[in-house]
Design an enzyme around this catalytic site. Structure first.
Site, mmCIF file in Angstrom:
data_model
loop_
_atom_site.group_PDB
_atom_site.id
_atom_site.type_symbol
_atom_site.label_atom_id
_atom_site.label_comp_id
_atom_site.label_asym_id
_atom_site.label_seq_id
_atom_site.Cartn_x
_atom_site.Cartn_y
_atom_site.Cartn_z
ATOM 1 N N ASP A 110 0.785 -1.233 0.000
ATOM 2 C CA ASP A 110 0.000 0.000 0.000
ATOM 3 C C ASP A 110 0.822 1.291 0.000
ATOM 4 O O ASP A 110 0.277 2.378 -0.147
ATOM 5 C CB ASP A 110 -0.977 0.003 1.191
ATOM 6 C CG ASP A 110 -0.275 -0.201 2.538
ATOM 7 O OD1 ASP A 110 0.868 0.269 2.723
ATOM 8 O OD2 ASP A 110 -0.885 -0.836 3.427
ATOM 9 N N HIS A 127 6.500 -8.238 -0.962
ATOM 10 C CA HIS A 127 5.368 -8.636 -1.807
ATOM 11 C C HIS A 127 5.085 -7.585 -2.877
ATOM 12 O O HIS A 127 4.023 -7.614 -3.497
ATOM 13 C CB HIS A 127 4.113 -8.889 -0.968
ATOM 14 C CG HIS A 127 4.239 -10.111 -0.095
ATOM 15 N ND1 HIS A 127 3.348 -10.449 0.890
ATOM 16 C CD2 HIS A 127 5.184 -11.092 -0.066
ATOM 17 C CE1 HIS A 127 3.733 -11.578 1.493
ATOM 18 N NE2 HIS A 127 4.850 -11.974 0.926
ATOM 19 N N CYS A 168 2.422 -2.651 -22.089
ATOM 20 C CA CYS A 168 3.861 -2.469 -21.898
ATOM 21 C C CYS A 168 4.415 -1.514 -22.957
ATOM 22 O O CYS A 168 4.194 -1.729 -24.149
ATOM 23 C CB CYS A 168 4.556 -3.835 -21.988
ATOM 24 S SG CYS A 168 6.348 -3.701 -21.978
ATOM 25 N N ASN A 236 -0.104 -7.558 17.883
ATOM 26 C CA ASN A 236 -1.276 -8.019 17.130
ATOM 27 C C ASN A 236 -2.430 -8.147 18.131
ATOM 28 O O ASN A 236 -2.236 -8.665 19.227
ATOM 29 C CB ASN A 236 -0.950 -9.397 16.508
ATOM 30 C CG ASN A 236 -1.924 -9.799 15.414
ATOM 31 O OD1 ASN A 236 -3.128 -9.686 15.557
ATOM 32 N ND2 ASN A 236 -1.368 -10.294 14.312
HETATM 33 P P1 NAD Z 1 -3.516 -11.137 7.104
HETATM 34 O O1 NAD Z 1 -4.699 -10.418 6.492
HETATM 35 O O2 NAD Z 1 -3.382 -12.592 6.865
HETATM 36 O O3 NAD Z 1 -3.510 -10.914 8.692
HETATM 37 C C1 NAD Z 1 -3.632 -9.625 9.251
HETATM 38 C C2 NAD Z 1 -3.187 -9.678 10.705
HETATM 39 O O4 NAD Z 1 -3.255 -8.364 11.228
HETATM 40 C C3 NAD Z 1 -4.051 -10.574 11.586
HETATM 41 O O5 NAD Z 1 -3.220 -11.403 12.374
HETATM 42 C C4 NAD Z 1 -4.820 -9.573 12.460
HETATM 43 O O6 NAD Z 1 -5.100 -10.091 13.761
HETATM 44 C C5 NAD Z 1 -3.838 -8.431 12.529
HETATM 45 N N1 NAD Z 1 -4.387 -7.118 12.831
HETATM 46 C C6 NAD Z 1 -5.651 -6.658 12.597
HETATM 47 N N2 NAD Z 1 -5.762 -5.388 13.019
HETATM 48 C C7 NAD Z 1 -4.558 -5.025 13.535
HETATM 49 C C8 NAD Z 1 -4.045 -3.841 14.129
HETATM 50 N N3 NAD Z 1 -4.811 -2.744 14.290
HETATM 51 N N4 NAD Z 1 -2.756 -3.827 14.565
HETATM 52 C C9 NAD Z 1 -1.970 -4.929 14.429
HETATM 53 N N5 NAD Z 1 -2.397 -6.083 13.875
HETATM 54 C C10 NAD Z 1 -3.680 -6.131 13.426
HETATM 55 O O7 NAD Z 1 -2.260 -10.306 6.629
HETATM 56 P P2 NAD Z 1 -0.788 -10.756 6.262
HETATM 57 O O8 NAD Z 1 -0.245 -11.677 7.283
HETATM 58 O O9 NAD Z 1 -0.069 -9.478 5.980
HETATM 59 O O10 NAD Z 1 -0.918 -11.635 4.926
HETATM 60 C C11 NAD Z 1 -1.804 -11.332 3.862
HETATM 61 C C12 NAD Z 1 -1.121 -11.016 2.524
HETATM 62 O O11 NAD Z 1 -1.901 -10.041 1.795
HETATM 63 C C13 NAD Z 1 0.209 -10.333 2.656
HETATM 64 O O12 NAD Z 1 0.905 -10.497 1.479
HETATM 65 C C14 NAD Z 1 -0.240 -8.883 2.763
HETATM 66 O O13 NAD Z 1 0.746 -7.971 2.554
HETATM 67 C C15 NAD Z 1 -1.276 -8.793 1.688
HETATM 68 N N6 NAD Z 1 -2.206 -7.672 1.968
HETATM 69 C C16 NAD Z 1 -1.689 -6.402 1.987
HETATM 70 C C17 NAD Z 1 -2.491 -5.338 2.320
HETATM 71 C C18 NAD Z 1 -1.868 -3.960 2.337
HETATM 72 O O14 NAD Z 1 -0.954 -3.682 1.558
HETATM 73 N N7 NAD Z 1 -2.318 -3.089 3.251
HETATM 74 C C19 NAD Z 1 -3.846 -5.535 2.647
HETATM 75 C C20 NAD Z 1 -4.355 -6.869 2.598
HETATM 76 C C21 NAD Z 1 -3.513 -7.933 2.280
#
Ligand code: NAD
Length: 273
Positions: A110, A127, A168, A236
């Site tokens: 993001d 990622h 591209c 978390n």
């Molecule tokens: P995940 O969605 O699997 O898990 C998110 C985790 O964040 C959970 O364990 C949850 O309990 C925790 N969480 C929720 N609110 C929180 C807060 N306020 N503070 C701290 N922790 C909190 O995410 P992941 O493990 O990053 O894996 C999912 C994949 O999808 C990754 O590649 C991720 O980068 C990608 N993704 C990225 C974005 C982004 O760029 N913002 C959004 C969604 C998914």
């Protein structure tokens, strides 16, 4: 702050230790970006619901490039409108305070860490990054800035003009988002895999924030921390494999709370003065 957590952080601070922060979707949840575990992630193609683990794949892009782009354009719009929160700012402060003793490994695409002031050279986007695109057939490894695709909602159709913008500039084939798909492998060129592993191999503290630990490289980083017996702190609101691992370690701690709420004090405790 819990006395045991304060003690772990003080030990790292006074030894001028190296810190690796590993962040996931949870750190951006307080900025309004849905995590993958929420119900918000799915997408309908034809009459079927697809989960992010099915949408974010090379296989799906090959079969339905326009639909995959439509899903990403909606998600990217949410990211563009979001603002960094106190958690992103706290880690940017830590980056500036520790300099080369700090490295950020983020799974997030993001861009909020950089917008909060994180140093690009000390940030590994393992990622990818929504701000960039590249040739889907890899005619060149070059990254191009993400074209301006205007405002998009869930129902915005994918048009011939969108297709033209996502061509591209070298070969005219599809551009793809500069993100790692679920059926692809990590590498150094695009995703800084070795850089992230090297940082973990020399860290004195692994600070894990907002990740459920479902992906491979983050798990490897957790394994390295565990094998080396360094300090490990997980932030978390929910239980997750990193918290369990931290709790099994002599210098481990699991902070149950949100990143924006808990990180500023953790960072203050790690910074001199
Ligand atoms: P995940 O969605 O699997 O898990 C998110 C985790 O964040 C959970 O364990 C949850 O309990 C925790 N969480 C929720 N609110 C929180 C807060 N306020 N503070 C701290 N922790 C909190 O995410 P992941 O493990 O990053 O894996 C999912 C994949 O999808 C990754 O590649 C991720 O980068 C990608 N993704 C990225 C974005 C982004 O760029 N913002 C959004 C969604 C998914």
């Amino acid at each position: 702050m819990e006395p045991r957590l304060a003690e772990i952080l003080e030990r790292v601070r006074s030894a001028r230790g190296r810190v690796v922060a590993l962040t996931g979707a949870g750190i951006s949840a307080e900025s309004g970006i849905p995590t993958f575990r929420g119900a918000e992630g799915y997408w309908v193609v034809g009459s079927r619901n697809y989960m992010p683990t099915e949408m974010a794949t090379h296989e799906m892009f090959e079969a339905h490039p326009g639909e995959v782009w439509r899903w990403y354009l909606m998600r990217f719009g949410v990211c563009r409108h979001a603002q960094p929160n106190a958690g992103h700012h706290a880690l940017a402060d830590l980056d500036h305070a520790l300099g080369d003793r700090f490295h950020l490994v983020t799974q997030n695409i993001d861009g909020l860490h950089l917008r909060a002031g994180a140093t690009l050279a000390r940030t590994s986007h393992i990622h990818g990054d929504a701000g960039w695109v590249r040739c889907a057939s890899a005619c060149t490894g070059e990254l191009f800035p993400m074209p301006d695709m205007g405002e998009r909602g869930e129902d915005t159709p994918f048009t011939a003009a969108d297709r033209a913008r996502l061509s591209c500039p070298r070969c005219g084939g599809w551009l793809r988002p500069h993100v790692l798909w679920f059926d692809e492998c990590y590498d150094e060129e695009h995703y800084r895999m070795q850089t992230a592993l090297r940082a973990a191999a020399t860290a004195d503290l692994l600070l894990v924030v907002g990740t459920s630990g479902a992906t491979n490289l983050p798990s490897q980083i957790g394994d390295i921390a565990w094998r080396r017996g360094i300090a490990m702190v997980d932030v978390n609101p929910e239980d997750n494999p990193f918290a369990a691992r931290a709790l099994s370690m002599r210098q481990g701690f699991a902070v149950r709370g949100g990143a924006g709420e808990r990180l500023p004090a953790i960072v203050r405790a790690l910074v001199d003065g």
